[in-house]
Enzyme design. Sequence first.
Site, PDB file in Angstrom:
ATOM      1  N   TYR A 177       0.872  -1.176   0.000  1.00 19.08           N
ATOM      2  CA  TYR A 177       0.000   0.000   0.000  1.00 19.08           C
ATOM      3  C   TYR A 177       0.902   1.216   0.000  1.00 19.08           C
ATOM      4  CZ  TYR A 177      -4.235  -2.676   1.088  1.00 19.08           C
ATOM      5  OH  TYR A 177      -5.298  -3.538   1.036  1.00 19.08           O
ATOM      6  N   ASP A 205      -6.320   0.343  -5.909  1.00 18.46           N
ATOM      7  CA  ASP A 205      -7.776   0.517  -5.834  1.00 18.46           C
ATOM      8  C   ASP A 205      -8.245   0.858  -4.425  1.00 18.46           C
ATOM      9  OD1 ASP A 205      -7.383  -1.874  -4.532  1.00 18.46           O
ATOM     10  OD2 ASP A 205      -8.586  -3.082  -5.896  1.00 18.46           O
ATOM     11  N   HIS A 273     -10.699  -5.432  -5.365  1.00 20.02           N
ATOM     12  CA  HIS A 273     -10.396  -5.555  -3.932  1.00 20.02           C
ATOM     13  C   HIS A 273     -11.374  -6.509  -3.244  1.00 20.02           C
ATOM     14  CE1 HIS A 273      -7.540  -3.350  -1.224  1.00 20.02           C
ATOM     15  NE2 HIS A 273      -8.262  -3.944  -0.299  1.00 20.02           N
TER      16      HIS A 273
END
Length: 384
Positions: A177, A205, A273
Amino acid sequence: MRLSTVALLPLFRAAFAARPFLNEPDTGIEDVLGNTPKGTLPNLTSIVGLPDFDYVARHYMNLSGYSYYRNGAAGEWSYRNNLEAFHRIRLRPRVLVDITNIESSLPTKILGHNFSAPFFISPCARAGYGNAEGEKGLVRGASQGNILYMVSDFSSLSKPEIQAAKTSGQVLFQQLYVASNFTETQRQLDQAAAAGFAAIVLTVDSAADGNRHRAVRFGVGSADSEYTYFTWDYYNQMRNSTRLPIIPKGIMSVEDAVKAVEVGAPAIYLSNHGGRQLDGAPSPLEIALEIYEQAPYVFNRTEVYADGGVRYGADALKLLALGVKAVGLGRPFMYANIYGDKGVKHAIDLMKREVAIDAANLGVGDLKKISPTYIDYRPNYWYS
């Protein structure tokens, strides 16, 4: 008087829209495992398909832990659509084809690394919710089955602990991330390279917190809950700051797939996701269809991976037929990890067998030669 099909369509749609929201289909599992005492695990040999692991997890795990794995965004329609989109695609089987060597065609290269099958373990956070040994079962099970495991950035174990669980020569990818502060991002990139990961799977996303009602009720919200600055220029800056290939995960449109090819992404990862970020986002199967229809060259210009709702061998075949190189599975392996590496290996074996026998029954003698001619994706109103 006979009603036309067009006249009946609204009734078909209403009937299916009102159907129960199921985690797994009724294939007799309740009859066989329904009397299993709460908090105990049935024998692993009683698990005959990946959806069975969801059933077992729901009856074995504590409610908050299970809810973290199971939850989706808002009303969870994208989660549901991920599962149901596969049933709107029909297969077009061929017969009288030599399929006796289909299993030998399962091995697949992913970014140049050899694996035994065209599927992998998607990055999913907090394996410790399902098993006290956390990600160790996923690492070891992936090694035993010789498939790729993409390690979550929000794992229960530390990255050194995960690396220590590897077998000699095992390849792991690291999910990441991004941080808005590039100094922190650089630290993350350097850490991943130093730890021995072979590639970065960059989650693109999750620009904001996921709107997860189910998770909030049980206090198990998003692992990543910030507004994050992120652009294609930032992505290129990252690529210039590490020797590791960086795969954007979370491509949800043909426009972004084309853009990724234009900037030279080594691979792209179609994903919403797991339906956990934006309710109403398309399923990866729908994204793959959009790319196939509008920019099919993408599949030839870069490796394309996809996850979301895959539960059966036939699901994987539909993605592979469109040009996807390898298919990811997340929740099924998190549920399988309740049993540790033995459960993960069993899930791998089940999936390998289903991919092989479903391909054989589809009339595909060599998985590398599967193509869009084996599917029919015209609108099917019965399953709209």
